[in-house]
Design a protein around this motif. Structure first.
Motif, PDB file in Angstrom:
ATOM      1  N   SER A  61      -7.959   4.993  15.786  1.00 30.10           N
ATOM      2  CA  SER A  61      -8.941   3.929  15.561  1.00 30.10           C
ATOM      3  C   SER A  61      -8.660   2.676  16.391  1.00 30.10           C
ATOM      4  O   SER A  61      -9.576   1.884  16.649  1.00 30.10           O
ATOM      5  CB  SER A  61      -8.979   3.542  14.073  1.00 30.10           C
ATOM      6  OG  SER A  61      -7.702   3.073  13.654  1.00 30.10           O
ATOM      7  N   THR A 111      -3.862   7.753  11.906  1.00 29.88           N
ATOM      8  CA  THR A 111      -5.053   6.982  11.534  1.00 29.88           C
ATOM      9  C   THR A 111      -5.211   5.749  12.411  1.00 29.88           C
ATOM     10  O   THR A 111      -6.302   5.460  12.923  1.00 29.88           O
ATOM     11  CB  THR A 111      -4.966   6.562  10.059  1.00 29.88           C
ATOM     12  OG1 THR A 111      -4.871   7.729   9.232  1.00 29.88           O
ATOM     13  CG2 THR A 111      -6.196   5.765   9.653  1.00 29.88           C
ATOM     14  N   ASP A 119      -0.276   7.536   8.632  1.00 33.16           N
ATOM     15  CA  ASP A 119      -0.766   6.209   9.023  1.00 33.16           C
ATOM     16  C   ASP A 119      -0.767   6.055  10.538  1.00 33.16           C
ATOM     17  O   ASP A 119      -1.650   5.394  11.108  1.00 33.16           O
ATOM     18  CB  ASP A 119       0.098   5.115   8.392  1.00 33.16           C
ATOM     19  CG  ASP A 119      -0.108   5.015   6.881  1.00 33.16           C
ATOM     20  OD1 ASP A 119      -1.106   5.579   6.395  1.00 33.16           O
ATOM     21  OD2 ASP A 119       0.737   4.391   6.213  1.00 33.16           O
TER      22      ASP A 119
END
Length: 462
Positions: free
Chosen positions: A258, A254, A251
């Motif tokens: 982003s 990710t 996580d």
């Protein structure tokens, strides 16, 4: 006793005394009733603790010359990124090699110390036997047949003593040969120890010089990085905030790629250069260009080419039982305190900072969905978004270990039971620095073994 037996004993005496020339048994041993003296063990190698002023002056002069050469090299590398990178790569590689030699020599010294201690203890317990054997051999050398140990006054006693001595001869011979062998081995061990300690001193001097050079080069690199690609304090703060609010590495990556500017741009750059694996052997020409700004070859084609990020001893391998019911997701390497850590592969830094029980965590995007995790360092010396080369220094180990292998989340994408409740295993301190390295493909841990370049000095301890 037969003359042949006496000859054998005299030969043994010569062998024993040759093996331990420092042993001197007083002539009083030949006299009846004389108590056996304390027999000294072989003297230890003298500790040369005196200050060698000539050596100190030579070291200072050598250091000054090295600093002058470094300043000249930096001046010549102004505006030349490739040249600075090559100096970094060369110095880091040399430092890793010296670190590994130090580890090997220190391990050998520890073994020799144990051997010397065991032999010394064994010989110490047999001081009395050693004195008696030497005394018997020397008396027989001075009193040839029909001389006897007990000096009998009549022929019957002489015959009985000769019979007794004949029965003891084999045992006496075995004991003398054993003692001679142990004393000779102790002498050899101590000679080898002296040589190993001399090597250790020389290696430490070389390592100190290279470490100083590496620190200056890294400082210059980061200075140029800050001038050419300044990292906004807001971006760094945002990355740290995301790390604090995230429960697992998958996580974290990710969200970073982003939400955080430098990490997102690094991910875009990695995606832009991703290309399909070419058939056959990869073209390694690009690896010779230290000024490159993209990976030299696709990560899958780098198998068998990547250097281990640090010199040390591999403690745990990928797939081994982790002691808590699971398996290791990466490798753990025990290092020397303060050892420099290098990037295992070309790639972009998408995170550099503290994260959960990993401590200082470095995440490199190597392109093609591959990420490299490096944890356990005391200090990271690169910034978010920075492109690094395989073998380029990126951090420094501390003096206290951080065991991070058990913090790896289990389950697909790192979202197993541990990740669901946000818990991780605690970091344990063992007193020896430990570096954890993990390769991931699309968020899943993979075995890094096929990627490492083979080295003669690499050792694995189960």
């Amino acid at each position: 006793m037969k003359p042949r037996s006496v000859l054998i004993l005299l030969t043994l005496a010569a062998t024993l005394l040759a093996a331990a020339p420092w042993l001197r048994v007083p002539l009083a041993l030949a006299q009846p009733g004389a108590p056996p003296p304390s027999v000294p063990l072989p003297p230890p190698v003298p500790n040369r603790s005196g200050i060698d002023t000539d050596a100190l002056k030579a070291d200072v002069k050598g250091s000054e010359e090295a600093q002058r050469q470094l300043r000249a090299d930096l001046e010549a590398a102004k505006g030349d990124r490739g040249r600075l990178n090559q100096m970094l790569l060369d110095t880091a590689a040399r430092t890793r090699a010296v670190e590994q030699q130090l580890i090997d020599v220190e391990g050998r010294i520890a073994q020799l110390d144990r051997s010397a201690a065991d032999l010394g203890t064994s010989l110490g317990k047999r001081r009395g036997v050693l004195a008696q054997v030497l005394a018997a051999l020397m008396r027989m050398g001075r009193e040839p047949p029909p001389a006897i140990l007990m000096r009998p006054d009549d022929a019957l006693d002489a015959v009985r003593s000769a019979i007794l001595l004949g029965a003891l001869l084999p045992e006496l011979r075995v004991e003398a040969e054993t003692l001679a062998s142990d004393l000779s081995e102790l002498s050899r061990v101590r000679t080898e120890l002296a040589s190993a300690r001399d090597s250790l001193t020389s290696l430490r001097t070389a390592l100190d010089e290279d470490s100083r050079r590496l620190a200056v080069l890294v400082g210059e690199r980061q200075k140029r990085q800050a001038e050419e690609h300044p990292l906004a304090s807001a971006d760094k703060a945002q990355a740290e905030s995301v790390a604090k609010a995230t429960g697992d590495v998958h996580d974290l990556v990710t969200r970073l790629e982003s939400e955080v500017g430098p990490s997102a741009r690094a991910a875009d750059a990695a995606q832009a250069v991703t290309r399909p694996q070419e058939p056959g052997r990869p073209n390694l020409t690009a690896l010779k260009d230290p000024a490159r700004l993209t990976p030299a070859i696709a990560f899958p084609q780098a198998k068998g080419l990547l250097p281990l990020p640090v010199a040390g001893v591999t403690l745990r391998n990928f797939g081994a039982a982790d002691g808590v019911g699971g398996t290791e997701k990466g490798i753990t390497i025990a290092t020397r305190a303060g050892a420099p850590v290098s990037a295992p592969a070309d790639g972009w830094v998408v995170y550099a900072g503290p994260f959960r029980s990993y401590g200082q965590l470095l995440i490199i995007n190597a392109g093609g969905g591959y990420h490299i995790l490096v944890a356990g360092m005391e200090r990271i010396t690169v910034e978010l978004g920075q492109f690094v080369l395989a073998g380029e220094p990126v951090g420094v180990m501390g003096g206290l270990s951080r065991t991070v292998a058990n913090t790896v989340q289990r389950g697909p994408g790192g979202s197993g039971a541990s990740a669901q409740n946000g818990s991780t295993s605690p970091v344990t301190a063992t007193g020896q620095p430990q570096l954890y390295v993990e390769f991931r493909k699309d968020g899943l841990s993979i075995d890094p073994t096929p990627w490492w370049a083979a080295t003669d000095s690499q050792k694995v301890r189960g």
